[in-house]
Design a protein around this motif. Sequence first.
Motif, PDB file in Angstrom:
ATOM      1  N   PHE A 502      -2.809 -57.636  67.362  1.00  0.00           N
ATOM      2  CA  PHE A 502      -2.172 -57.032  68.503  1.00  0.00           C
ATOM      3  C   PHE A 502      -0.741 -56.670  67.826  1.00  0.00           C
ATOM      4  O   PHE A 502      -0.063 -58.001  67.435  1.00  0.00           O
ATOM      5  CB  PHE A 502      -2.169 -57.749  69.514  1.00  0.00           C
ATOM      6  N   ALA A 503      -0.211 -55.524  67.878  1.00  0.00           N
ATOM      7  CA  ALA A 503       1.138 -55.236  67.200  1.00  0.00           C
ATOM      8  C   ALA A 503       2.115 -55.040  68.493  1.00  0.00           C
ATOM      9  O   ALA A 503       1.951 -54.117  69.134  1.00  0.00           O
ATOM     10  CB  ALA A 503       1.076 -54.180  66.546  1.00  0.00           C
ATOM     11  N   MET A 504       3.082 -56.040  68.681  1.00  0.00           N
ATOM     12  CA  MET A 504       4.120 -55.941  69.846  1.00  0.00           C
ATOM     13  C   MET A 504       5.018 -54.882  69.271  1.00  0.00           C
ATOM     14  O   MET A 504       5.592 -54.809  68.268  1.00  0.00           O
ATOM     15  CB  MET A 504       4.584 -57.385  69.935  1.00  0.00           C
ATOM     16  N   PHE A 505       5.564 -53.960  70.342  1.00  0.00           N
ATOM     17  CA  PHE A 505       6.414 -53.093  70.269  1.00  0.00           C
ATOM     18  C   PHE A 505       6.419 -52.059  68.836  1.00  0.00           C
ATOM     19  O   PHE A 505       7.008 -51.692  68.113  1.00  0.00           O
ATOM     20  CB  PHE A 505       7.924 -53.752  69.792  1.00  0.00           C
ATOM     21  N   ARG A 506       4.921 -51.746  68.612  1.00  0.00           N
ATOM     22  CA  ARG A 506       4.609 -50.980  67.591  1.00  0.00           C
ATOM     23  C   ARG A 506       5.133 -49.591  67.657  1.00  0.00           C
ATOM     24  O   ARG A 506       5.864 -49.104  66.379  1.00  0.00           O
ATOM     25  CB  ARG A 506       3.015 -50.680  67.539  1.00  0.00           C
ATOM     26  N   SER A 507       5.186 -48.912  68.804  1.00  0.00           N
ATOM     27  CA  SER A 507       5.680 -47.743  68.843  1.00  0.00           C
ATOM     28  C   SER A 507       7.350 -47.592  68.260  1.00  0.00           C
ATOM     29  O   SER A 507       7.929 -46.828  67.974  1.00  0.00           O
ATOM     30  CB  SER A 507       5.802 -47.174  70.118  1.00  0.00           C
ATOM     31  N   VAL A 508       7.967 -48.920  68.635  1.00  0.00           N
ATOM     32  CA  VAL A 508       9.504 -48.876  68.080  1.00  0.00           C
ATOM     33  C   VAL A 508       9.593 -48.905  66.715  1.00  0.00           C
ATOM     34  O   VAL A 508      10.592 -48.121  66.306  1.00  0.00           O
ATOM     35  CB  VAL A 508       9.864 -50.130  68.491  1.00  0.00           C
ATOM     36  N   PHE A 509       8.806 -49.528  66.083  1.00  0.00           N
ATOM     37  CA  PHE A 509       8.843 -49.603  64.586  1.00  0.00           C
ATOM     38  C   PHE A 509       8.539 -48.135  63.973  1.00  0.00           C
ATOM     39  O   PHE A 509       9.043 -47.597  63.163  1.00  0.00           O
ATOM     40  CB  PHE A 509       7.983 -50.696  63.930  1.00  0.00           C
ATOM     41  N   GLU A 510       7.432 -47.706  64.682  1.00  0.00           N
ATOM     42  CA  GLU A 510       7.300 -46.376  64.142  1.00  0.00           C
ATOM     43  C   GLU A 510       8.034 -45.291  64.398  1.00  0.00           C
ATOM     44  O   GLU A 510       8.282 -44.437  63.467  1.00  0.00           O
ATOM     45  CB  GLU A 510       5.579 -46.090  64.777  1.00  0.00           C
ATOM     46  N   ARG A 511       8.521 -45.138  65.565  1.00  0.00           N
ATOM     47  CA  ARG A 511       9.250 -44.137  65.801  1.00  0.00           C
ATOM     48  C   ARG A 511      10.951 -44.350  65.644  1.00  0.00           C
ATOM     49  O   ARG A 511      11.525 -43.195  65.209  1.00  0.00           O
ATOM     50  CB  ARG A 511       9.370 -43.687  67.610  1.00  0.00           C
ATOM     51  N   GLY A 512      11.360 -45.618  65.423  1.00  0.00           N
ATOM     52  CA  GLY A 512      12.505 -46.160  65.136  1.00  0.00           C
ATOM     53  C   GLY A 512      13.020 -45.689  63.613  1.00  0.00           C
ATOM     54  O   GLY A 512      14.295 -45.402  63.258  1.00  0.00           O
ATOM     55  N   SER A 513      11.870 -45.616  62.729  1.00  0.00           N
ATOM     56  CA  SER A 513      12.084 -45.263  61.286  1.00  0.00           C
ATOM     57  C   SER A 513      11.902 -43.653  60.967  1.00  0.00           C
ATOM     58  O   SER A 513      12.182 -43.297  59.903  1.00  0.00           O
ATOM     59  CB  SER A 513      11.059 -45.854  60.587  1.00  0.00           C
ATOM     60  N   ARG A 514      11.865 -42.806  61.939  1.00  0.00           N
ATOM     61  CA  ARG A 514      11.702 -41.452  61.812  1.00  0.00           C
ATOM     62  C   ARG A 514      12.960 -40.773  61.745  1.00  0.00           C
ATOM     63  O   ARG A 514      13.948 -41.333  62.322  1.00  0.00           O
ATOM     64  CB  ARG A 514      10.779 -40.851  62.897  1.00  0.00           C
ATOM     65  N   LEU A 515      12.998 -39.476  61.133  1.00  0.00           N
ATOM     66  CA  LEU A 515      14.106 -38.783  61.136  1.00  0.00           C
ATOM     67  C   LEU A 515      14.512 -38.270  62.380  1.00  0.00           C
ATOM     68  O   LEU A 515      13.504 -37.722  63.211  1.00  0.00           O
ATOM     69  CB  LEU A 515      14.106 -37.677  60.218  1.00  0.00           C
ATOM     70  N   GLY A 516      15.853 -38.435  63.145  1.00  0.00           N
ATOM     71  CA  GLY A 516      16.204 -37.977  64.298  1.00  0.00           C
ATOM     72  C   GLY A 516      16.073 -39.010  65.343  1.00  0.00           C
ATOM     73  O   GLY A 516      16.104 -38.754  66.796  1.00  0.00           O
TER      74      GLY A 516
END
Length: 604
Positions: A502-516
């Motif tokens: 289980f990956a906690m706060f997965r969306s934060v790491f994925e979207r936080g590293s994107r441009l914009g």
Amino acid sequence: MGLLPTKRDELHQSPQGGRPGRWQRYGAGYAVWYLRAVAVINLLGAVWASFGQSVRRHNVNELYTPYLLTAGFTSTLFAIFLAVTMRRGKRAAWILNLLLNGLFVVALALAMTFPEIREHRQNWVSLVLSAAFLLALLAGRKAFRAKGGRSNPVLALGVAVCGTAVCVLIGTFLVSVTNTGYGSTLGDRVAYTGLRVVTLASGDTSSAAITTPDWVNVVINVMSAFLFLLVLYAAFRAPGGRELLGPQDESRLRELLAQHGGRDSLGYFALRRDKSVIWSPTGKAAIAYRVVGGVTLASGDPIGDPEAWPGAIEPWLAEARMHGWTPAVMGASEEGGTIYARHGLDALEIGDEAIVETAEFTLEGRAMRTVRQAYNRVRRAGYTVRIRRHEDIPEQEMAELLERADRWRGCETERGFSMALGRLGDAADGRCVMVECHDADGDAADGAPRALLSFVPWGETGLSLDLMRRDRDSDNGLIEFMVIELLQRAGEIGVEQISLNFAMFRSVFERGSRLGAGPVLRLWRSLLTFFSRWWQIESLYRANAKYRPIWEPRYVLFRTSSELPRIGLAAARAEGFLEAPSLPALLRRRHRSPAPVAAPAGSR
């Protein structure tokens, strides 16, 4: 982070689950807010010197102040404690407030018969406020039905007696070594200390025989105030859950899992034997939970037919109201979270579960180049993998695996609750799958064991990761090598999908590293990256992402956002990340599990 649609319950609801009357809600709400206001005023009296002196002057002269208004940190904590317990509907807190405030109102009403008392307007204000609080308590009496533990009176008495003895002993020692007076006996010093422990007397009084520094009296008073609050906690603490999972409940849960176990990858973990279970009236659904620190903590979705889930959720919530527990669910799926939300719980997305479809997995392609190279490197080093059901492992081999699993465990505290079974090698778990990794250097034909994974069944064709263990002296990459081997050879055991970490706060790491990405999201990602140095939040996400899984969101369910800190602490304790200090052995409540656990397991 995401929210599911919710339906908010009333602030106060009777433990039986019926909708309370309007005056009952108003009375209960007024009583709670009155105590909160008193706590704020007492705090102001403690930090605001002139205001505090005015309140104390009213208390010692001919003027009177409303119930609990005494200006000080101790009275502030006392008022906060009563407000919290009243907010949870504790019957014992309601009785205590009714007795204390009732006596105060009666005494003040009698005092108002004297002209020198009733000529002051403040006394009339005090009488009106205290009488209104008393009427609110009476009007809202049916809202305060939460029961405390049966052992609470005995526990509170034991804490009071033992705590008083300890405080008097320590205080007497401090008085003896700092006393500058002459002629005092040991009995005098004990009496001097005992008076301050029992009455919270101030430190501005002394005698010719006993003269101590002010800090000694402050230390004694602080110990006394802490003891007072500890006694209150022992008297009002929430009871533990019902009996732990027994053989009959476990058998019924296994029947439900055989029919509906494929719906939730966490379903099998409901068989942990440190959980309790509550059933729907039809017996077609159940909720497994554990009471930790006054929080009734369920995990995953209810077990059984989704149409019968409300029949299990309603008695679970009713039991929480009856005992003053805070209901919470960790790791519910979107389907389960939606059903819980219809019963008044809010849902907050806390992370994602990594699910890999074995038929879709491949090491080919540019995106898998790094994973493919690491896999080939470990394979060339001579490592091999064996995959077996637990029921196919001879008893002697299983005993050796248990010994290695314990030896390879990285910490003394066993972790896991919502996504760990808590046992390994139990005869009842024969359908679990063991994945073993051996090197090429051992004396045995298969080499020396270096790592193992254990998976629990997820329906008929799925597996869910239970524990991971490896020899600390072995090469890096063994776990990834074992997972890939399992994915490639899953057809040998009839497995089509596998649930990994289980990956906690997965969306934060994925979207936080994107441009914009926005500044708030980038800040949130930076904080999580910082805390990942200790809690491996980001590393778990990276470890899962390399298998290119399907991400399934998981939610935490709660009543109000103000309860999230308490739920977080309870979840941390249940998962083994925090350990609450234990009471002395004579005062500790003992629970016996109806069936022995063969050996502890780790977290996912």
